[in-house]
Design a protein around this motif. Structure first.
Motif, PDB file in Angstrom:
ATOM      1  N   ALA A  93      30.896  19.409   2.664  1.00 20.13           N
ATOM      2  CA  ALA A  93      31.657  20.415   3.404  1.00 20.13           C
ATOM      3  C   ALA A  93      31.621  21.779   2.733  1.00 20.13           C
ATOM      4  CB  ALA A  93      33.107  19.955   3.560  1.00 20.13           C
ATOM      5  N   SER A  94      31.254  21.838   1.457  1.00 23.93           N
ATOM      6  CA  SER A  94      31.149  23.102   0.731  1.00 23.93           C
ATOM      7  C   SER A  94      29.824  23.109  -0.015  1.00 23.93           C
ATOM      8  CB  SER A  94      32.299  23.261  -0.265  1.00 23.93           C
ATOM      9  OG  SER A  94      32.095  24.375  -1.119  1.00 23.93           O
ATOM     10  N   ARG A  95      29.228  24.301  -0.105  1.00 22.24           N
ATOM     11  CA  ARG A  95      27.989  24.427  -0.866  1.00 22.24           C
ATOM     12  C   ARG A  95      28.140  25.374  -2.042  1.00 22.24           C
ATOM     13  NH1 ARG A  95      24.513  28.408   0.383  1.00 22.24           N
ATOM     14  NH2 ARG A  95      25.004  28.149   2.586  1.00 22.24           N
ATOM     15  N   ALA A  96      28.334  26.673  -1.764  1.00 22.36           N
ATOM     16  CA  ALA A  96      28.347  27.648  -2.857  1.00 22.36           C
ATOM     17  C   ALA A  96      29.451  27.342  -3.860  1.00 22.36           C
ATOM     18  CB  ALA A  96      28.496  29.063  -2.304  1.00 22.36           C
ATOM     19  N   PHE A  97      30.656  27.071  -3.370  1.00 24.38           N
ATOM     20  CA  PHE A  97      31.738  26.797  -4.313  1.00 24.38           C
ATOM     21  C   PHE A  97      31.536  25.459  -5.000  1.00 24.38           C
ATOM     22  CE2 PHE A  97      35.823  25.472  -5.901  1.00 24.38           C
ATOM     23  CZ  PHE A  97      36.275  26.624  -6.523  1.00 24.38           C
ATOM     24  N   ALA A  98      31.203  24.413  -4.240  1.00 25.28           N
ATOM     25  CA  ALA A  98      31.029  23.085  -4.835  1.00 25.28           C
ATOM     26  C   ALA A  98      29.874  23.057  -5.827  1.00 25.28           C
ATOM     27  CB  ALA A  98      30.807  22.048  -3.742  1.00 25.28           C
TER      28      ALA A  98
ATOM     29  N   LEU B 252      26.267  25.036   8.278  1.00 27.82           N
ATOM     30  CA  LEU B 252      27.706  24.804   8.346  1.00 27.82           C
ATOM     31  C   LEU B 252      28.419  25.101   7.032  1.00 27.82           C
ATOM     32  CD1 LEU B 252      27.733  21.496  10.435  1.00 27.82           C
ATOM     33  CD2 LEU B 252      27.865  23.861  11.253  1.00 27.82           C
ATOM     34  N   THR B 253      27.661  25.185   5.946  1.00 30.12           N
ATOM     35  CA  THR B 253      28.280  25.452   4.643  1.00 30.12           C
ATOM     36  C   THR B 253      28.239  26.950   4.336  1.00 30.12           C
ATOM     37  OG1 THR B 253      26.152  24.963   3.606  1.00 30.12           O
ATOM     38  CG2 THR B 253      27.793  23.188   3.682  1.00 30.12           C
ATOM     39  N   GLU B 254      29.037  27.355   3.344  1.00 31.30           N
ATOM     40  CA  GLU B 254      29.193  28.774   3.048  1.00 31.30           C
ATOM     41  C   GLU B 254      28.123  29.282   2.088  1.00 31.30           C
ATOM     42  OE1 GLU B 254      31.147  26.915  -0.539  1.00 31.30           O
ATOM     43  OE2 GLU B 254      30.941  26.423   1.580  1.00 31.30           O
ATOM     44  N   ASP B 255      27.782  30.568   2.249  1.00 37.34           N
ATOM     45  CA  ASP B 255      26.932  31.250   1.277  1.00 37.34           C
ATOM     46  C   ASP B 255      27.759  31.887   0.169  1.00 37.34           C
ATOM     47  OD1 ASP B 255      24.315  30.848   2.442  1.00 37.34           O
ATOM     48  OD2 ASP B 255      24.903  32.235   4.023  1.00 37.34           O
ATOM     49  N   GLY B 256      29.028  32.185   0.475  1.00 37.85           N
ATOM     50  CA  GLY B 256      29.868  32.848  -0.518  1.00 37.85           C
ATOM     51  C   GLY B 256      31.333  32.475  -0.365  1.00 37.85           C
TER      52      GLY B 256
ATOM     53  N   ASP C  67      36.903  15.755 -15.236  1.00 35.06           N
ATOM     54  CA  ASP C  67      36.593  17.140 -14.897  1.00 35.06           C
ATOM     55  C   ASP C  67      35.860  17.225 -13.558  1.00 35.06           C
ATOM     56  OD1 ASP C  67      37.485  18.578 -17.440  1.00 35.06           O
ATOM     57  OD2 ASP C  67      36.171  17.027 -18.231  1.00 35.06           O
ATOM     58  N   GLY C  68      35.099  16.197 -13.234  1.00 36.12           N
ATOM     59  CA  GLY C  68      34.476  16.139 -11.916  1.00 36.12           C
ATOM     60  C   GLY C  68      35.508  15.986 -10.812  1.00 36.12           C
ATOM     61  N   VAL C  69      36.563  15.204 -11.082  1.00 35.75           N
ATOM     62  CA  VAL C  69      37.665  15.073 -10.123  1.00 35.75           C
ATOM     63  C   VAL C  69      38.371  16.412  -9.955  1.00 35.75           C
ATOM     64  CG1 VAL C  69      39.887  13.968  -9.668  1.00 35.75           C
ATOM     65  CG2 VAL C  69      37.993  12.618 -10.591  1.00 35.75           C
ATOM     66  N   ARG C  70      38.598  17.087 -11.065  1.00 28.93           N
ATOM     67  CA  ARG C  70      39.243  18.402 -11.020  1.00 28.93           C
ATOM     68  C   ARG C  70      38.445  19.367 -10.138  1.00 28.93           C
ATOM     69  NH1 ARG C  70      43.693  21.360 -10.930  1.00 28.93           N
ATOM     70  NH2 ARG C  70      43.379  23.449 -11.775  1.00 28.93           N
ATOM     71  N   ALA C  71      37.140  19.390 -10.296  1.00 29.44           N
ATOM     72  CA  ALA C  71      36.285  20.263  -9.493  1.00 29.44           C
ATOM     73  C   ALA C  71      36.372  19.901  -8.008  1.00 29.44           C
ATOM     74  CB  ALA C  71      34.842  20.165  -9.980  1.00 29.44           C
ATOM     75  N   ALA C  72      36.430  18.614  -7.702  1.00 29.58           N
ATOM     76  CA  ALA C  72      36.529  18.188  -6.307  1.00 29.58           C
ATOM     77  C   ALA C  72      37.858  18.614  -5.701  1.00 29.58           C
ATOM     78  CB  ALA C  72      36.348  16.673  -6.211  1.00 29.58           C
ATOM     79  N   ARG C  73      38.928  18.561  -6.489  1.00 30.30           N
ATOM     80  CA  ARG C  73      40.232  18.989  -5.992  1.00 30.30           C
ATOM     81  C   ARG C  73      40.254  20.496  -5.709  1.00 30.30           C
ATOM     82  NH1 ARG C  73      43.785  15.305 -10.202  1.00 30.30           N
ATOM     83  NH2 ARG C  73      43.920  13.449  -8.888  1.00 30.30           N
ATOM     84  N   LEU C  74      39.662  21.263  -6.597  1.00 27.63           N
ATOM     85  CA  LEU C  74      39.581  22.703  -6.378  1.00 27.63           C
ATOM     86  C   LEU C  74      38.754  23.012  -5.130  1.00 27.63           C
ATOM     87  CD1 LEU C  74      39.061  23.844 -10.066  1.00 27.63           C
ATOM     88  CD2 LEU C  74      40.952  24.566  -8.596  1.00 27.63           C
ATOM     89  N   THR C  75      37.657  22.289  -4.954  1.00 24.86           N
ATOM     90  CA  THR C  75      36.805  22.510  -3.780  1.00 24.86           C
ATOM     91  C   THR C  75      37.562  22.226  -2.494  1.00 24.86           C
ATOM     92  OG1 THR C  75      34.821  21.956  -5.059  1.00 24.86           O
ATOM     93  CG2 THR C  75      34.646  21.835  -2.660  1.00 24.86           C
ATOM     94  N   GLU C  76      38.304  21.144  -2.461  1.00 26.36           N
ATOM     95  CA  GLU C  76      39.064  20.815  -1.249  1.00 26.36           C
ATOM     96  C   GLU C  76      40.155  21.845  -0.985  1.00 26.36           C
ATOM     97  OE1 GLU C  76      40.370  16.759  -1.065  1.00 26.36           O
ATOM     98  OE2 GLU C  76      38.327  16.046  -0.675  1.00 26.36           O
TER      99      GLU C  76
ATOM    100  N   SER D  26      14.863  30.612   3.513  1.00 23.24           N
ATOM    101  CA  SER D  26      15.143  29.697   2.405  1.00 23.24           C
ATOM    102  C   SER D  26      15.948  28.513   2.917  1.00 23.24           C
ATOM    103  CB  SER D  26      15.917  30.415   1.295  1.00 23.24           C
ATOM    104  OG  SER D  26      15.163  31.483   0.787  1.00 23.24           O
ATOM    105  N   TYR D  27      15.452  27.304   2.658  1.00 23.20           N
ATOM    106  CA  TYR D  27      16.139  26.098   3.141  1.00 23.20           C
ATOM    107  C   TYR D  27      16.125  25.049   2.037  1.00 23.20           C
ATOM    108  CZ  TYR D  27      17.844  22.493   6.251  1.00 23.20           C
ATOM    109  OH  TYR D  27      18.613  21.523   6.830  1.00 23.20           O
ATOM    110  N   ASN D  28      17.231  24.298   1.962  1.00 22.57           N
ATOM    111  CA  ASN D  28      17.384  23.298   0.912  1.00 22.57           C
ATOM    112  C   ASN D  28      18.362  22.235   1.406  1.00 22.57           C
ATOM    113  OD1 ASN D  28      19.086  22.403  -1.691  1.00 22.57           O
ATOM    114  ND2 ASN D  28      17.028  22.961  -2.357  1.00 22.57           N
ATOM    115  N   TRP D  29      18.238  21.022   0.896  1.00 30.88           N
ATOM    116  CA  TRP D  29      19.122  19.942   1.325  1.00 30.88           C
ATOM    117  C   TRP D  29      20.596  20.258   1.072  1.00 30.88           C
ATOM    118  CZ3 TRP D  29      22.108  18.214  -2.624  1.00 30.88           C
ATOM    119  CH2 TRP D  29      21.611  18.310  -3.922  1.00 30.88           C
ATOM    120  N   ARG D  30      20.893  21.132   0.114  1.00 30.51           N
ATOM    121  CA  ARG D  30      22.290  21.465  -0.189  1.00 30.51           C
ATOM    122  C   ARG D  30      23.000  22.134   0.997  1.00 30.51           C
ATOM    123  NH1 ARG D  30      19.458  22.042  -4.866  1.00 30.51           N
ATOM    124  NH2 ARG D  30      20.360  21.140  -6.768  1.00 30.51           N
TER     125      ARG D  30
END
Length: 370
Positions: free
Chosen positions: A171-176, A218-222, A336-345, A162-166
């Motif tokens: 720097a983050s996939r599953a969490f972001a 390079l990104t996480e699955d979990g 709320d998008g900013v909030r999500a980005a802060r949590l991701t970082e 399974s492959y996808n541009w994501r």
């Protein structure tokens, strides 16, 4: 006075672009244009969806027949497209992550506030009636939520083929991509803010098979995360996009002093309520919900299912209402998008350091720059 329908232009014609199209049309809006990187594919998608204009993204943003720009592209393109739309004076709905960094997400929020345009990020799980009822009950009762737990599990990246541009976009996939949905739902229903967290990123496959051969991932699955909130609660959540058999298992459980609540996105018409004296499963319905503020989010009679696309339509209804100057409750905006980005970082910083991380301390440069 009857207003003409708002005209949407959608950049990105994949799965999410089609979801946005259906949501706009379901509330009486018009989709006047599609845009994408390949004009031939864009034209074909527009013909299939009966959308009159097939444009480049630049043409769509500038077009006089577009009032609201929807950005449904790969993540790395969000910043430039959203800035261009805001600069053109257009309202914007942007898929998450809003940007690849908290600093860039904050830049978008500031630009939108300066331009006085309406913005939204589709945290659409807020729009299930059972979620609204859970939120209303917690607020009305004053129930002290002291513990939260849950998970968000998918399986679409379980197989190594399974492959996808994501996989390489940020720097983050599953969490972001999906972890921020769980966190948004927790904060929306409780009023708590995740203040500190300890996270571990994990990966099922270090390489994956693409059309170009085997490529490193390079990104996480979990992600496994513990957290503390500004109101003294603690919690844990597991995020995965590689759990075989789990299609879209978003499960949120909240423990209070006298009541506990649970929401399961795969069974969204039922709200689980627990107490020492017994357990009840509250079905969605006008006659079963106690708070009248939930009524606008019940769209079909009791016993009739109300799902993801319905929630997306309710989200879009509230976007349009806000643009038209009507008050709505709980519309997720660029803030709320900013909030999500802060949590991701913060998740990335904690995983790299192996330490507890303050959500804002992980973004000191962004905060001081603002």
């Amino acid at each position: 006075m009857n207003r003409p329908p708002l005209r949407s232009g959608i950049i990105g014609t994949g799965f999410m672009g089609r979801v946005h199209t259906r949501a706009v049309r379901s509330i009486g809006g018009t989709v006047s244009a599609y845009a994408g990187r390949d004009l031939g594919r864009t034209r074909a998608a527009a013909d299939e969806a009966n959308v009159p204009l097939a444009l480049t993204p630049e043409e769509l943003v500038a077009h006089p027949e577009v009032d609201l720009v929807h950005i449904c592209t790969p993540n790395a393109q969000h910043l430039a497209l959203a800035l261009a739309a805001i600069d053109a004076g257009k309202h914007v709905v942007c898929e998450k992550p809003l940007a690849l960094t908290a600093a860039d997400a904050s830049r978008l929020e500031i630009a939108a506030n300066t331009a006085r345009v309406v913005t939204a990020v589709p945290f659409v799980y807020r729009f299930y009636p059972t979620v609204r009822e859970m939120r209303a009950r917690i607020a009305k009762s004053g129930e002290r939520i002291w513990l939260a737990h849950g998970h968000y599990l998918q399986d679409w990246l379980s197989d190594q083929s399974s492959y996808n541009w994501r996989l390489t976009d940020g720097a983050s996939r599953a969490f972001a991509d999906i972890g921020v949905h769980w966190c948004d739902l927790f904060e929306f229903t409780t009023g708590h803010r995740i203040q500190r967290l300890h996270a571990l990123q994990s990966r099922l496959h270090d390489t994956r098979h693409s059309d170009d051969g085997e490529v490193p991932v390079l990104t996480e699955d979990g992600v496994t995360m513990m957290f503390q909130t500004d109101r003294g609660a603690t919690g844990s959540v597991v995020i995965s996009q590689a759990t075989p058999g789990r299609k879209n298992r978003l499960w949120l459980s909240l423990d209070g002093e006298t009541r506990s609540y649970a929401f399961d996105q795969e069974k969204p018409d039922d709200l689980w309520v627990g107490a020492i004296e017994g357990v009840s499963v509250l079905p969605k319905g006008y006659e079963t919900f106690s708070d009248k503020a939930v009524d606008p989010y019940v769209t079909v009679p009791s016993g009739h299912p109300q799902g993801y696309q319905d929630s997306f339509s309710l989200f879009m209804r509230d976007v349009h209402a806000t643009i038209e100057g009507r008050a709505v409750d709980g519309l997720p905006t660029f803030a709320d998008g900013v909030r999500a980005a802060r949590l991701t970082e913060a998740v990335i910083a904690s995983s790299m350091s192996g330490q507890w991380v303050d959500v804002f301390a992980a973004n000191e440069r962004e905060v001081s720059a603002a």
